[in-house]
Scaffold this active site. Structure first.
Site, PDB file in Angstrom:
ATOM      1  N   LYS A 117      -8.097  -4.262 -14.985  1.00  0.00           N
ATOM      2  CA  LYS A 117      -7.318  -3.767 -13.851  1.00  0.00           C
ATOM      3  C   LYS A 117      -7.276  -4.802 -12.716  1.00  0.00           C
ATOM      4  CE  LYS A 117      -8.736  -1.385 -10.449  1.00  0.00           C
ATOM      5  NZ  LYS A 117      -8.086  -2.162  -9.351  1.00  0.00           N
ATOM      6  N   GLN A 130      -2.159  -7.527  -7.961  1.00  0.00           N
ATOM      7  CA  GLN A 130      -1.099  -8.509  -8.175  1.00  0.00           C
ATOM      8  C   GLN A 130      -1.588  -9.931  -7.924  1.00  0.00           C
ATOM      9  OE1 GLN A 130       2.689  -7.357  -6.593  1.00  0.00           O
ATOM     10  NE2 GLN A 130       3.513  -9.423  -6.603  1.00  0.00           N
ATOM     11  N   GLY A 171      -1.242  -1.138  -4.744  1.00  0.00           N
ATOM     12  CA  GLY A 171      -1.403  -0.520  -3.428  1.00  0.00           C
ATOM     13  C   GLY A 171      -0.544   0.721  -3.274  1.00  0.00           C
ATOM     14  N   ASP A 175     -12.251   1.795  -7.413  1.00  0.00           N
ATOM     15  CA  ASP A 175     -13.294   2.329  -8.300  1.00  0.00           C
ATOM     16  C   ASP A 175     -12.947   3.740  -8.766  1.00  0.00           C
ATOM     17  OD1 ASP A 175     -14.815  -0.001  -8.014  1.00  0.00           O
ATOM     18  OD2 ASP A 175     -15.793   0.765  -6.210  1.00  0.00           O
ATOM     19  N   VAL A 225      -3.967   6.648 -10.769  1.00  0.00           N
ATOM     20  CA  VAL A 225      -3.273   6.530  -9.484  1.00  0.00           C
ATOM     21  C   VAL A 225      -3.595   7.725  -8.595  1.00  0.00           C
ATOM     22  CG1 VAL A 225      -0.992   6.578  -8.391  1.00  0.00           C
ATOM     23  CG2 VAL A 225      -1.424   5.034 -10.324  1.00  0.00           C
ATOM     24  N   ARG A 281     -16.238   7.482   1.065  1.00  0.00           N
ATOM     25  CA  ARG A 281     -16.181   8.580   0.104  1.00  0.00           C
ATOM     26  C   ARG A 281     -15.138   8.321  -0.987  1.00  0.00           C
ATOM     27  NH1 ARG A 281     -15.381  13.962   3.295  1.00  0.00           N
ATOM     28  NH2 ARG A 281     -14.422  12.559   4.811  1.00  0.00           N
TER      29      ARG A 281
END
Length: 310
Positions: free
Chosen positions: A185, A188, A226, A256, A280, A293
């Site tokens: 992962k 860009q 993003g 994460d 996502v 968090r």
């Protein structure tokens, strides 16, 4: 379901606090700090646990900060397998400035790992059962060369353990050398570095991700974009998932959370679209929280439902 393990070579004890404003030299009055576990693989294991799954976090823990880290994970009911380290586990600081909404992240260098400590971690990883998923996430600590990471991944794959990698720079390059990673992962910028060229157009990003897949380095590549979500590629095609617009409070832990959600779906045998959509959603769910968090199951499911309808 397939078992999931995570490996964190540079764990951290993360503290988050609020202050009205930041300026030089004066005393900055802060709120009482909130302590949370930190480090790529540890956060991935936490995210999986928050989403109702199970994962075992493998990592070194040293000193009082390491003990605090282990205790916090026990409170969250995250399974751990630790190696006692001589150097104290690092402590990072996240500061949210209430007057401006700005965030400052003070990241300390990882605790040094000795050769013996790395060997003990290696033994724990190589004891994982064949067919399990291993998520290697985060930076390399002082004392560990990229060649050791390459060797570890190659040995792990020879035992039939499937690897997911989320890292950057030389560590990411080294992790791709053995090939056949289950999932990688990059963002860009990281993908651009991997293919050694600028990626200015959406088609450029897709083409670069497909190159990694077709070269045999990874079975799946998910490029985090993003606010634009993520582009996912495998041997049969590609999908792009764009999250709903929402006010971001903090980006800490979003990546994460995304990796944890995707690992959970991959362990369940989900499709590329379902895996990416869940990733996502979890990453977006983490951004609506302040501080460090991670995602919650309720917020993630709401976003998944929205994405499924759109």
């Amino acid at each position: 379901m397939v078992s999931i393990y995570t490996l964190t070579l540079s764990p951290s004890l993360d503290s988050a606090t609020l202050t009205p404003q930041i300026y030089p030299e004066g005393k900055l009055r802060c709120s009482a700090p909130v302590f949370e576990p930190g480090g790529g693989g540890i956060n991935v294991a936490r995210a999986i646990t928050h989403l109702g799954g199970k994962a075992t976090a493998i990592f070194p823990a040293g000193g009082a900060t390491g003990e605090h880290l282990v205790a916090l994970l026990a409170d969250e009911k995250v399974a751990v397998s630790t190696v006692n380290a001589q150097d104290w586990t690092r402590q990072n600081l996240h500061v949210h400035v209430t007057s401006s909404g700005e965030q400052y992240r003070f990241v300390m260098p990882g605790a040094k790992l000795s050769e013996d400590e790395f060997r003990q971690l290696e033994e724990k990883v190589l004891a994982i059962e064949s067919g399990a998923l291993l998520v290697i996430s985060g930076s390399l600590p002082p004392g560990v060369k990229t060649e050791r990471l390459t060797q570890l991944i190659r040995a792990v794959q020879q035992k039939g353990i499937r690897c997911i990698v989320d890292s950057s720079g030389e560590a990411l390059q080294a992790a791709l050398e053995p090939g056949q990673l289950e999932l990688v992962k990059p963002n860009q910028k990281e993908l651009s570095a991997l293919v050694n060229r600028e990626l200015t157009q959406p088609d450029d990003v897709r083409t670069a991700a497909q190159e990694l897949v077709h070269s045999g380095k990874a079975l799946r590549v998910v490029v985090s974009l993003g606010p634009q979500g993520a582009l996912a590629v495998d041997g049969s095609g590609f999908v792009q998932v764009v999250p709903p617009p929402m006010k971001s409070q903090s980006t800490v832990g979003a990546g994460d959370s995304m990796v944890g959600a995707m690992a959970l779906k991959l362990a369940q045998g989900a499709s590329l679209l379902e895996m990416t959509r869940y990733g996502v959603a979890a990453g977006s769910a983490a951004t609506i929280n302040q501080g460090t968090r991670l995602c919650s199951l309720a917020d993630t499911q709401k976003i998944v439902d929205y994405l499924s309808r759109s």
